[in-house]
Design an enzyme around this catalytic site. Structure first.
Site, PDB file in Angstrom:
ATOM      1  N   SER A   1       0.789  -1.236   0.000  1.00 32.89           N
ATOM      2  CA  SER A   1       0.000   0.000   0.000  1.00 32.89           C
ATOM      3  C   SER A   1       0.816   1.279   0.000  1.00 32.89           C
ATOM      4  O   SER A   1       0.292   2.340  -0.320  1.00 32.89           O
ATOM      5  CB  SER A   1      -0.903   0.015   1.233  1.00 32.89           C
ATOM      6  OG  SER A   1      -0.114   0.126   2.405  1.00 32.89           O
ATOM      7  N   GLY A   2       2.059   1.209   0.404  1.00 30.23           N
ATOM      8  CA  GLY A   2       2.853   2.417   0.528  1.00 30.23           C
ATOM      9  C   GLY A   2       3.224   2.758   1.955  1.00 30.23           C
ATOM     10  O   GLY A   2       4.000   3.678   2.201  1.00 30.23           O
ATOM     11  N   GLY A   3       2.690   2.009   2.932  1.00 30.49           N
ATOM     12  CA  GLY A   3       3.036   2.268   4.324  1.00 30.49           C
ATOM     13  C   GLY A   3       4.515   2.093   4.599  1.00 30.49           C
ATOM     14  O   GLY A   3       5.121   2.869   5.347  1.00 30.49           O
ATOM     15  N   PHE A   4       5.118   1.082   3.976  1.00 31.45           N
ATOM     16  CA  PHE A   4       6.551   0.858   4.187  1.00 31.45           C
ATOM     17  C   PHE A   4       7.374   1.990   3.591  1.00 31.45           C
ATOM     18  O   PHE A   4       8.386   2.403   4.154  1.00 31.45           O
ATOM     19  CB  PHE A   4       6.991  -0.476   3.584  1.00 31.45           C
ATOM     20  CG  PHE A   4       8.466  -0.730   3.744  1.00 31.45           C
ATOM     21  CD1 PHE A   4       8.974  -1.199   4.946  1.00 31.45           C
ATOM     22  CD2 PHE A   4       9.358  -0.477   2.712  1.00 31.45           C
ATOM     23  CE1 PHE A   4      10.328  -1.416   5.121  1.00 31.45           C
ATOM     24  CE2 PHE A   4      10.722  -0.687   2.864  1.00 31.45           C
ATOM     25  CZ  PHE A   4      11.207  -1.160   4.075  1.00 31.45           C
TER      26      PHE A   4
ATOM     27  N   ASP B   1      -1.037   1.171   6.345  1.00 34.57           N
ATOM     28  CA  ASP B   1      -0.734   0.935   7.746  1.00 34.57           C
ATOM     29  C   ASP B   1       0.308   1.931   8.223  1.00 34.57           C
ATOM     30  O   ASP B   1       0.961   2.591   7.428  1.00 34.57           O
ATOM     31  CB  ASP B   1      -0.252  -0.501   7.977  1.00 34.57           C
ATOM     32  CG  ASP B   1       1.035  -0.803   7.214  1.00 34.57           C
ATOM     33  OD1 ASP B   1       1.211  -0.249   6.109  1.00 34.57           O
ATOM     34  OD2 ASP B   1       1.862  -1.594   7.700  1.00 34.57           O
TER      35      ASP B   1
ATOM     36  N   GLN C   1       0.358  -4.809  13.347  1.00 36.66           N
ATOM     37  CA  GLN C   1       1.536  -4.098  13.835  1.00 36.66           C
ATOM     38  C   GLN C   1       1.750  -4.411  15.319  1.00 36.66           C
ATOM     39  O   GLN C   1       1.071  -5.248  15.887  1.00 36.66           O
ATOM     40  CB  GLN C   1       1.391  -2.601  13.597  1.00 36.66           C
ATOM     41  CG  GLN C   1       1.407  -2.187  12.133  1.00 36.66           C
ATOM     42  CD  GLN C   1       2.773  -2.399  11.479  1.00 36.66           C
ATOM     43  OE1 GLN C   1       3.789  -2.567  12.163  1.00 36.66           O
ATOM     44  NE2 GLN C   1       2.804  -2.400  10.153  1.00 36.66           N
TER      45      GLN C   1
ATOM     46  N   CYS D   1      18.441 -24.529 -12.331  1.00 39.85           N
ATOM     47  CA  CYS D   1      17.969 -23.307 -12.986  1.00 39.85           C
ATOM     48  C   CYS D   1      18.684 -23.119 -14.321  1.00 39.85           C
ATOM     49  O   CYS D   1      19.681 -23.772 -14.618  1.00 39.85           O
ATOM     50  CB  CYS D   1      18.192 -22.094 -12.087  1.00 39.85           C
ATOM     51  SG  CYS D   1      19.900 -21.500 -12.023  1.00 39.85           S
TER      52      CYS D   1
ATOM     53  N   CYS E   1      22.489 -22.309 -13.873  1.00 37.94           N
ATOM     54  CA  CYS E   1      23.339 -23.430 -13.439  1.00 37.94           C
ATOM     55  C   CYS E   1      23.437 -24.526 -14.492  1.00 37.94           C
ATOM     56  O   CYS E   1      24.454 -25.226 -14.568  1.00 37.94           O
ATOM     57  CB  CYS E   1      22.818 -24.000 -12.124  1.00 37.94           C
ATOM     58  SG  CYS E   1      23.155 -22.927 -10.697  1.00 37.94           S
TER      59      CYS E   1
END
Length: 375
Positions: free
Chosen positions: A91-94, A144, A193, A311, A314
């Site tokens: 959402s952008g809270g971080f 948040d 939180q 992968c 590798c």
């Protein structure tokens, strides 16, 4: 969203999440495509080479550039990026937390300045959902209030109050929009939180999980400065208050060891920039631990990065070649290294799922650490 628990082994869970765009088997790691692209890789790499069923985009960054209205014009993130499987959007809270010098939260939302041009913007619980409706992500995260650790009890209490208030506004708004035919195939997760304080975590979890219209619940505010054991203890404490019949997502975590420890504690979903960021810096993950490909000892090494890995990188290239590409700063290195590290992470989740289904998670964990101690 359809969610089913296929099997449990202790607290570890093997589940299935079905969205409008893909069926996701958990435990799952979501590669981070902050601005609609996993760095150095394209959508074909993601779904053909890596088989990723879900990747993460970021509301803050996509809102600023190219803008959610532009993405809506192209048919949402799926039409814009051509990645056919699921998207989760944070959402952008971080970002408000990580860019705290240019942002400020109040009781109604977060005011911030763009890190691109300095322009002012204001995110509210409703605003971030409107952006995510335009992005058409399969899973939307609510706004948040995240705080750095350590923090005062007063600041953590305020964070919980704001996050709960915003969560109530978000779910009410989302249900009203769905009634209008908006976001009907999009799912909404709340974010718990509380720092590493058990009392605060219990309070936040109980308040948010009482809002039963949410499709899933995340544990936020960890891996922000606390020691690993505090993270593990906090997750173990918090999951007991989260509903068993909905997905559990631990945000922004982490190392391979973090994934194993937190799957054991009942977490289903993870994301982190670590595999791609470390790849670009020369650190590659293997079944026996990390290696730094720029080390001189790899210059003449004909072995793959990890002899146990299948992968694309590798199967085709040597450590010596990868070391050369890194030292030459050749762009091809970033793709090959990112493919390897993400394959390692995604394969680790598959191995854990198989172990859970076979009631062998404890054996898997022991072998995981034994290999690392032998290097």
């Amino acid at each position: 969203m359809d969610f089913n628990i296929n099997h449990t082994d202790g607290k570890a869970r093997a589940c299935t999440i079905k969205t409008a765009h893909s069926t996701i088997e958990t435990p799952v790691f979501m590669p981070v495509g902050t601005v609609g692209s996993v760095k150095s890789l394209d959508s074909k790499d993601m779904y053909e080479e890596l088989g990723a069923k879900i990747i993460l985009g970021n509301t803050y960054h996509l809102y600023l550039r190219p803008n959610d209205e532009v993405i809506k014009h192209f048919g949402g993130l799926h039409g814009f990026t051509k990645f056919p499987n699921s998207f989760l959007t944070d959402s952008g809270g971080f970002q408000a937390f990580s860019l705290s010098d240019i942002s400020k939260a109040d009781e109604n939302g977060i005011m911030f300045r763009s890190h691109i041009d300095g322009s002012k913007h204001y995110f509210t619980p409703e605003k971030v959902l409107d952006i995510q409706y335009n992005l058409n992500s399969d899973i939307m995260m609510i706004l948040d209030d995240l705080v750095a650790l350590p923090a005062t009890k007063e600041r953590i209490a305020l964070s919980i109050q704001r996050t709960t208030d915003w969560a109530k506004k978000a779910i009410e708004y989302h249900m009203s929009q769905k009634a209008k035919g908006i976001g009907v195939n999009q799912n909404l997760f709340a974010i718990i939180q509380g720092g590493t304080d058990k009392e605060f975590r219990e309070k936040s979890a109980k308040e948010l999980c009482a809002l039963k219209d949410y499709d899933g619940y995340a544990i936020g505010g960890l891996s922000v400065g606390e020691i690993n054991q505090d993270m593990y203890d906090t997750v173990e404490w918090t999951t007991q208050f989260m509903p068993e019949n909905k997905p559990r997502y631990l945000m922004g975590v982490g190392t391979p060891e973090d994934l194993v420890e937190n799957v054991e504690r009942g977490v289903d979903m993870f994301d982190c920039v670590m595999p791609t960021r470390n790849a670009r810096n020369g650190t590659l993950f293997t079944s026996f631990g990390k290696i730094n490909i720029k080390a001189s000892k790899f210059k003449l090494d004909k072995n793959p990065i990890d002899p146990e890995c299948d992968c694309h990188t590798c199967k085709n290239y040597s450590r010596g070649y990868m070391s050369h590409l890194f030292r030459a700063r050749e762009l091809t290195y970033f793709r090959l290294a990112s493919l390897h590290n993400l394959h390692y992470y995604l394969n680790l989740m598959k191995q854990m799922r198989k172990a859970i289904l076979n009631n062998e998670f404890s054996d898997f964990k022991n072998e995981f650490y034994t290999k690392r101690n032998k290097k």
